[in-house]
Design a protein around this motif. Sequence first.
Motif, PDB file in Angstrom:
ATOM      1  N   THR A   5      42.065   0.525  11.773  1.00  0.00           N
ATOM      2  CA  THR A   5      41.542   0.307  13.129  1.00  0.00           C
ATOM      3  C   THR A   5      40.981   1.633  13.614  1.00  0.00           C
ATOM      4  OG1 THR A   5      43.233  -1.353  13.519  1.00  0.00           O
ATOM      5  CG2 THR A   5      42.082  -0.510  15.453  1.00  0.00           C
ATOM      6  N   ILE A   6      39.647   1.681  13.707  1.00  0.00           N
ATOM      7  CA  ILE A   6      38.981   2.931  14.074  1.00  0.00           C
ATOM      8  C   ILE A   6      38.168   2.692  15.334  1.00  0.00           C
ATOM      9  CG2 ILE A   6      37.442   4.773  13.274  1.00  0.00           C
ATOM     10  CD1 ILE A   6      39.331   4.533  11.097  1.00  0.00           C
ATOM     11  N   ASN A   7      38.447   3.452  16.363  1.00  0.00           N
ATOM     12  CA  ASN A   7      37.709   3.334  17.630  1.00  0.00           C
ATOM     13  C   ASN A   7      37.642   1.869  18.100  1.00  0.00           C
ATOM     14  OD1 ASN A   7      37.312   6.103  17.565  1.00  0.00           O
ATOM     15  ND2 ASN A   7      35.382   5.913  16.441  1.00  0.00           N
ATOM     16  N   GLY A   8      38.778   1.191  17.952  1.00  0.00           N
ATOM     17  CA  GLY A   8      38.902  -0.174  18.449  1.00  0.00           C
ATOM     18  C   GLY A   8      38.331  -1.245  17.544  1.00  0.00           C
ATOM     19  N   GLN A   9      37.779  -0.834  16.396  1.00  0.00           N
ATOM     20  CA  GLN A   9      37.200  -1.819  15.478  1.00  0.00           C
ATOM     21  C   GLN A   9      37.992  -1.870  14.180  1.00  0.00           C
ATOM     22  OE1 GLN A   9      33.146  -0.536  14.949  1.00  0.00           O
ATOM     23  NE2 GLN A   9      32.448  -1.968  16.522  1.00  0.00           N
ATOM     24  N   SER A  10      38.054  -3.038  13.605  1.00  0.00           N
ATOM     25  CA  SER A  10      38.702  -3.191  12.310  1.00  0.00           C
ATOM     26  C   SER A  10      37.685  -2.842  11.218  1.00  0.00           C
ATOM     27  CB  SER A  10      39.171  -4.647  12.190  1.00  0.00           C
ATOM     28  OG  SER A  10      39.908  -4.798  11.031  1.00  0.00           O
ATOM     29  N   ARG A  11      38.081  -1.926  10.311  1.00  0.00           N
ATOM     30  CA  ARG A  11      37.158  -1.499   9.256  1.00  0.00           C
ATOM     31  C   ARG A  11      37.856  -1.592   7.899  1.00  0.00           C
ATOM     32  NH1 ARG A  11      32.931   1.773  11.512  1.00  0.00           N
ATOM     33  NH2 ARG A  11      32.007   1.510   9.456  1.00  0.00           N
ATOM     34  N   ASP A  12      37.211  -2.261   6.962  1.00  0.00           N
ATOM     35  CA  ASP A  12      37.732  -2.349   5.602  1.00  0.00           C
ATOM     36  C   ASP A  12      37.167  -1.208   4.771  1.00  0.00           C
ATOM     37  OD1 ASP A  12      39.134  -4.659   6.181  1.00  0.00           O
ATOM     38  OD2 ASP A  12      37.437  -5.958   5.660  1.00  0.00           O
ATOM     39  N   VAL A  13      38.044  -0.562   4.017  1.00  0.00           N
ATOM     40  CA  VAL A  13      37.576   0.519   3.147  1.00  0.00           C
ATOM     41  C   VAL A  13      38.195   0.362   1.769  1.00  0.00           C
ATOM     42  CG1 VAL A  13      36.972   2.297   4.848  1.00  0.00           C
ATOM     43  CG2 VAL A  13      39.354   2.019   4.174  1.00  0.00           C
ATOM     44  N   ASP A  14      37.364   0.533   0.749  1.00  0.00           N
ATOM     45  CA  ASP A  14      37.812   0.421  -0.628  1.00  0.00           C
ATOM     46  C   ASP A  14      37.968   1.835  -1.181  1.00  0.00           C
ATOM     47  OD1 ASP A  14      38.515  -0.496  -3.051  1.00  0.00           O
ATOM     48  OD2 ASP A  14      36.542  -1.288  -3.599  1.00  0.00           O
ATOM     49  N   VAL A  15      39.122   2.431  -0.911  1.00  0.00           N
ATOM     50  CA  VAL A  15      39.374   3.829  -1.291  1.00  0.00           C
ATOM     51  C   VAL A  15      40.813   3.946  -1.788  1.00  0.00           C
ATOM     52  CG1 VAL A  15      37.744   4.773   0.414  1.00  0.00           C
ATOM     53  CG2 VAL A  15      40.139   4.448   1.056  1.00  0.00           C
ATOM     54  N   PRO A  16      41.099   5.002  -2.566  1.00  0.00           N
ATOM     55  CA  PRO A  16      42.490   5.219  -2.982  1.00  0.00           C
ATOM     56  C   PRO A  16      43.369   5.553  -1.780  1.00  0.00           C
ATOM     57  CG  PRO A  16      40.972   6.654  -4.180  1.00  0.00           C
ATOM     58  CD  PRO A  16      40.174   5.988  -3.122  1.00  0.00           C
ATOM     59  N   TRP A  23      38.169  12.326   4.669  1.00  0.00           N
ATOM     60  CA  TRP A  23      37.152  11.923   3.678  1.00  0.00           C
ATOM     61  C   TRP A  23      36.676  10.490   3.956  1.00  0.00           C
ATOM     62  CZ3 TRP A  23      38.949  16.416   3.183  1.00  0.00           C
ATOM     63  CH2 TRP A  23      38.578  17.281   2.182  1.00  0.00           C
ATOM     64  N   VAL A  24      37.638   9.643   4.303  1.00  0.00           N
ATOM     65  CA  VAL A  24      37.297   8.239   4.553  1.00  0.00           C
ATOM     66  C   VAL A  24      36.364   8.145   5.763  1.00  0.00           C
ATOM     67  CG1 VAL A  24      38.222   5.955   5.098  1.00  0.00           C
ATOM     68  CG2 VAL A  24      39.480   7.481   3.552  1.00  0.00           C
ATOM     69  N   LEU A  25      36.718   8.875   6.812  1.00  0.00           N
ATOM     70  CA  LEU A  25      35.885   8.832   8.018  1.00  0.00           C
ATOM     71  C   LEU A  25      34.463   9.299   7.713  1.00  0.00           C
ATOM     72  CD1 LEU A  25      38.383  10.387  10.610  1.00  0.00           C
ATOM     73  CD2 LEU A  25      37.715   7.976  10.419  1.00  0.00           C
ATOM     74  N   ARG A  26      34.367  10.441   7.053  1.00  0.00           N
ATOM     75  CA  ARG A  26      33.053  11.057   6.874  1.00  0.00           C
ATOM     76  C   ARG A  26      32.234  10.391   5.758  1.00  0.00           C
ATOM     77  NH1 ARG A  26      31.595  15.703   8.997  1.00  0.00           N
ATOM     78  NH2 ARG A  26      30.293  16.049   7.164  1.00  0.00           N
ATOM     79  N   ASP A  27      32.878  10.161   4.623  1.00  0.00           N
ATOM     80  CA  ASP A  27      32.106   9.738   3.443  1.00  0.00           C
ATOM     81  C   ASP A  27      32.021   8.228   3.273  1.00  0.00           C
ATOM     82  OD1 ASP A  27      31.863  12.409   2.980  1.00  0.00           O
ATOM     83  OD2 ASP A  27      33.313  12.496   1.337  1.00  0.00           O
ATOM     84  N   HIS A  28      32.937   7.499   3.883  1.00  0.00           N
ATOM     85  CA  HIS A  28      32.932   6.043   3.697  1.00  0.00           C
ATOM     86  C   HIS A  28      32.569   5.287   4.968  1.00  0.00           C
ATOM     87  CE1 HIS A  28      34.471   6.010  -0.440  1.00  0.00           C
ATOM     88  NE2 HIS A  28      34.996   7.168  -0.073  1.00  0.00           N
ATOM     89  N   LEU A  29      32.784   5.879   6.127  1.00  0.00           N
ATOM     90  CA  LEU A  29      32.487   5.186   7.385  1.00  0.00           C
ATOM     91  C   LEU A  29      31.377   5.875   8.174  1.00  0.00           C
ATOM     92  CD1 LEU A  29      36.179   4.377   8.385  1.00  0.00           C
ATOM     93  CD2 LEU A  29      34.458   2.781   7.501  1.00  0.00           C
ATOM     94  N   ASN A  30      30.859   6.958   7.629  1.00  0.00           N
ATOM     95  CA  ASN A  30      29.753   7.692   8.261  1.00  0.00           C
ATOM     96  C   ASN A  30      30.090   8.158   9.677  1.00  0.00           C
ATOM     97  OD1 ASN A  30      27.232   8.876   8.075  1.00  0.00           O
ATOM     98  ND2 ASN A  30      26.235   7.182   9.144  1.00  0.00           N
ATOM     99  N   THR A  61      47.003  11.158   4.518  1.00  0.00           N
ATOM    100  CA  THR A  61      46.365  10.227   3.589  1.00  0.00           C
ATOM    101  C   THR A  61      46.083   8.913   4.317  1.00  0.00           C
ATOM    102  OG1 THR A  61      48.411   9.252   2.783  1.00  0.00           O
ATOM    103  CG2 THR A  61      47.619  11.218   1.638  1.00  0.00           C
ATOM    104  N   VAL A  62      45.046   8.260   3.878  1.00  0.00           N
ATOM    105  CA  VAL A  62      44.639   7.024   4.542  1.00  0.00           C
ATOM    106  C   VAL A  62      45.716   5.956   4.377  1.00  0.00           C
ATOM    107  CG1 VAL A  62      43.304   6.127   2.584  1.00  0.00           C
ATOM    108  CG2 VAL A  62      42.660   5.521   4.924  1.00  0.00           C
ATOM    109  N   GLY A  63      46.458   6.016   3.268  1.00  0.00           N
ATOM    110  CA  GLY A  63      47.541   5.059   3.066  1.00  0.00           C
ATOM    111  C   GLY A  63      48.648   5.222   4.100  1.00  0.00           C
TER     112      GLY A  63
END
Length: 152
Positions: A5-16, A23-30, A61-63
């Motif tokens: 849940t990022i900035n009130g939105q649900s976001r799916d990410v396929d990352v370890p 890294w997830v914020l910058r490289d996967h969610l822009n 870690t994102v986990g």
Amino acid sequence: MLTLTINGQSRDVDVPEDMPLLWVLRDHLNLVGTKYGCGIAQCGVCTVHVAGKPVRSCQLTVGDVGTRAVVTIEGIGGTPTGAKVQQAWIEAAVPQCGYCQAGQIMSATALLNDNPQPDDADIDAAMAGNLCRCGTYIRIRRAIKNAAAKSA
Ligand code: FES
Ligand code: FES
């Protein structure tokens, strides 16, 4: 696949799961407003809010984020305190190069959410982990006080 849940939105990410949140914020969610500086929890430029608390996203870690809500600099203006802090930042013309400023605003907003009328010692304690190579500390303190005054 993880759901954040990022900035009130649900976001799916396929990352370890052991990938740092930064890294997830910058490289996967822009969401590139959150910056990379030291990568070892020493500079504060990567600060985001997790469940309302300031967190160094290079170290989390994102986990480990789990279902806790994440707010970044892109979303903080949508909160009452964040909007007040950003306005105070503009009025005090705080940034110089700007690189540290997202982290500064995130830490300042967390401080004022926790303590709406901080004194100098409170500000120093809350902001000590956010370094600014341009030395904007005096304007940061002024902006925090101005934002606090608007809440008084
Ligand atoms: S990049 Fe996270 S504290 Fe410096
Ligand atoms: S404004 Fe340049 S590092 Fe803080």
